[in-house]
Structure formats: C-alpha cells, structure tokens
Write a protein that holds these residues in place. Sequence first.
Motif, PDB file in Angstrom:
ATOM      1  N   LEU A  21      -7.698  77.580  29.812  1.00 39.90           N
ATOM      2  CA  LEU A  21      -7.087  76.492  30.523  1.00 39.90           C
ATOM      3  C   LEU A  21      -8.420  75.892  31.398  1.00 39.90           C
ATOM      4  O   LEU A  21      -8.532  76.491  32.452  1.00 39.90           O
ATOM      5  CB  LEU A  21      -5.946  76.846  31.382  1.00 39.90           C
ATOM      6  N   VAL A  23      -9.688  72.550  33.517  1.00 38.22           N
ATOM      7  CA  VAL A  23      -9.220  71.103  34.353  1.00 38.22           C
ATOM      8  C   VAL A  23     -10.451  70.456  34.586  1.00 38.22           C
ATOM      9  O   VAL A  23     -11.685  70.813  34.929  1.00 38.22           O
ATOM     10  CB  VAL A  23      -8.763  71.654  35.581  1.00 38.22           C
ATOM     11  N   ASN A  25     -12.359  66.460  35.150  1.00 40.55           N
ATOM     12  CA  ASN A  25     -12.586  65.117  35.819  1.00 40.55           C
ATOM     13  C   ASN A  25     -12.414  64.375  34.764  1.00 40.55           C
ATOM     14  O   ASN A  25     -13.320  64.049  33.833  1.00 40.55           O
ATOM     15  CB  ASN A  25     -13.839  64.821  36.708  1.00 40.55           C
ATOM     16  N   GLU A  26     -11.563  63.341  34.740  1.00 37.19           N
ATOM     17  CA  GLU A  26     -11.027  62.451  33.895  1.00 37.19           C
ATOM     18  C   GLU A  26     -12.290  61.376  33.580  1.00 37.19           C
ATOM     19  O   GLU A  26     -12.403  60.998  32.383  1.00 37.19           O
ATOM     20  CB  GLU A  26      -9.878  61.615  34.206  1.00 37.19           C
ATOM     21  N   GLU A  31     -16.236  69.783  34.479  1.00 39.71           N
ATOM     22  CA  GLU A  31     -15.122  70.979  34.528  1.00 39.71           C
ATOM     23  C   GLU A  31     -15.095  71.259  35.926  1.00 39.71           C
ATOM     24  O   GLU A  31     -15.947  71.573  36.729  1.00 39.71           O
ATOM     25  CB  GLU A  31     -15.648  72.233  33.682  1.00 39.71           C
ATOM     26  N   ARG A  32     -13.686  71.278  36.550  1.00 37.88           N
ATOM     27  CA  ARG A  32     -13.527  71.615  37.873  1.00 37.88           C
ATOM     28  C   ARG A  32     -13.392  73.329  37.908  1.00 37.88           C
ATOM     29  O   ARG A  32     -13.914  73.812  38.838  1.00 37.88           O
ATOM     30  CB  ARG A  32     -12.384  71.060  38.505  1.00 37.88           C
ATOM     31  N   SER A  34     -11.377  76.514  35.443  1.00 32.38           N
ATOM     32  CA  SER A  34     -10.741  77.078  34.289  1.00 32.38           C
ATOM     33  C   SER A  34     -10.267  78.309  34.410  1.00 32.38           C
ATOM     34  O   SER A  34     -10.541  79.306  35.276  1.00 32.38           O
ATOM     35  CB  SER A  34     -11.528  77.193  33.162  1.00 32.38           C
TER      36      SER A  34
END
Length: 288
Positions: A21, A23, A25-26, A31-32, A34
């Motif tokens: 999983l 996450v 940054n749009e 990648e923040r 996981s």
Amino acid sequence: MAEKEKRSKKIKKKLLHKYRLVVLNEDTFEERFSFKLNRLNVFVFSVISALILIAGTTILIAFTPLREYIPGYSSTRLKKRATQLTYKTDSLQRELEINNQYLASIRKVLTGDVKTVNFNKDSIINAASVDPSKFDFSASREDSLLREKVSREDKYNPLLGDTSIDYVLFAPVKGNITQVYNPKEKHYAIDIATVKDTPVKAVADGTVIFSEWTAETGYVIIIKHRNDLLSVYKHNATLTKEQGELIKAGEVIGTVGSTGELTTGPHLHFELWRDGYPINPTNFIDFE
C-alpha cells in the motif's frame, strides 16, 4: 487428497500473498510512505479494531454520562425526580381523599342527609326498668353555679364556638327579611325576599365546595372562605359556578328563585357557618 491439499495451499497463498500500500503525492508522485500487507493481516486488523470499538462504546455507555444522550437511556437525575414526584403524588392523593371525606360530611349536614343514630336497644330497655324514685335529682350548689355560668355564656348565642369574623362580608342580595335567624326553632339562616332572577353574589373570596340540585332546597351552592367560614345559598333559580371554582367577593354565583320543596316564593335562604357552628348573618351583613 491431492485436490484438497492443492486447494488449501491456494487459499494459504492468497491469504499470505503480499501487497504493498503506497501513499503518493498527487502533484509530484513522490512516495510518502508504504505498507506491506496481506489479506490475513487486513482481516486480523479489522477484527481487532471492531472489538476495540465495541468495547470502547460499551464502556462509554455503562460508566460515563454520555449514555444520557442515547435514546432509550434515562438519566440518574430524571430517575430521582420521578421518584420524588411519585412520593408527592401519593401524598396529594391521600390529602385529596381526606378533603373529599370532609366535604362529603359537610354536604350531608347542610343538605339534611343525616341518618338516625343506631341506639343500643338493650341499654334503653335497662334504663327504662330503673326506678327513678330511688335517686336524688336535686341540684347541688356546684351544679347551680355551673348552670348559671352556662346560661350567661349562651344568652346571646345558644351554640358554643368562636363565631367572630375579622373581615368584611358583602350582602348576597338586598331585600326584606321574611324569616329571621332562630336557633331555638333550628332555623340557622335568614330568608331574604326579593325579585325573581336577582343576581346572588358571594359574600367574600373563597372556593365553591358544593354546587348541585337538592330535592328540598333546590339549587344550592356552598362556598368555603378563609378562617373556616362557610356561606350557604339555597333555593336559587340558576347557578353560574361549579364545584372547585375560585370566587371573588361580590362575584355573581347564581340567581334568586323558588326551587325545591321547602319554599313559598322567590327568596334567598342564606346561612353562615364557622368551625361547624351557625352564625347570625345579620350581625355582619346589612341586607336592607
């Protein structure tokens, strides 16, 4: 057996198959953080979270005041208030029963609905068989003094009791007094002759405790005033007040009539009672 083993291995593989999983940054797709997950971990985490949520909700409901805001749960203060009101209601019911018995006894006396006392016949027969000549009925000195004292006390009022009134009474009607107050003849009232349908007014502030039709005296209304004073109005043509109503002095409570068996024409039969004793109304009210 081979198929069962293959199936169990397949299920185990699905449960333990790892997923990531992530996450991001749009805007930058940076990648923040996981997580590595599998289906078994997600299932165990969900079950533990549900159990913690249920336990926490139970504790809040059982041991905190928050349960008062949940429909179906009553507050401690409300229960205490309900208990107090229950005791007060019980006390008021007993007080109401006592007042009803008191008013019923007054109603029987004032309407003449009093039954004959049941005497002990044996005692009467025994008393009749005694020879009165064997007894000395001459009055002693103490008896003579007591008779004289009682005679002086009853000179102006043959009935005992405090009949003083410390406030002004208004005349219920104006007219000619056709029959005066005469306790010796058991006429504890005055009869005021006046024009039919003349308004009858209350002599003072009070509460109506009786307002009904009686066969002998027609429409009767009785008002209880302060200091245990009762005013009685009989032979009315109509009544404008009902039992339980609060009355002001001078307020119209009925009209003069000639109802009932014991009447000879339009007039008001008016009585005053204090502490169970009759009072001469002309001592306090000017009717002419």
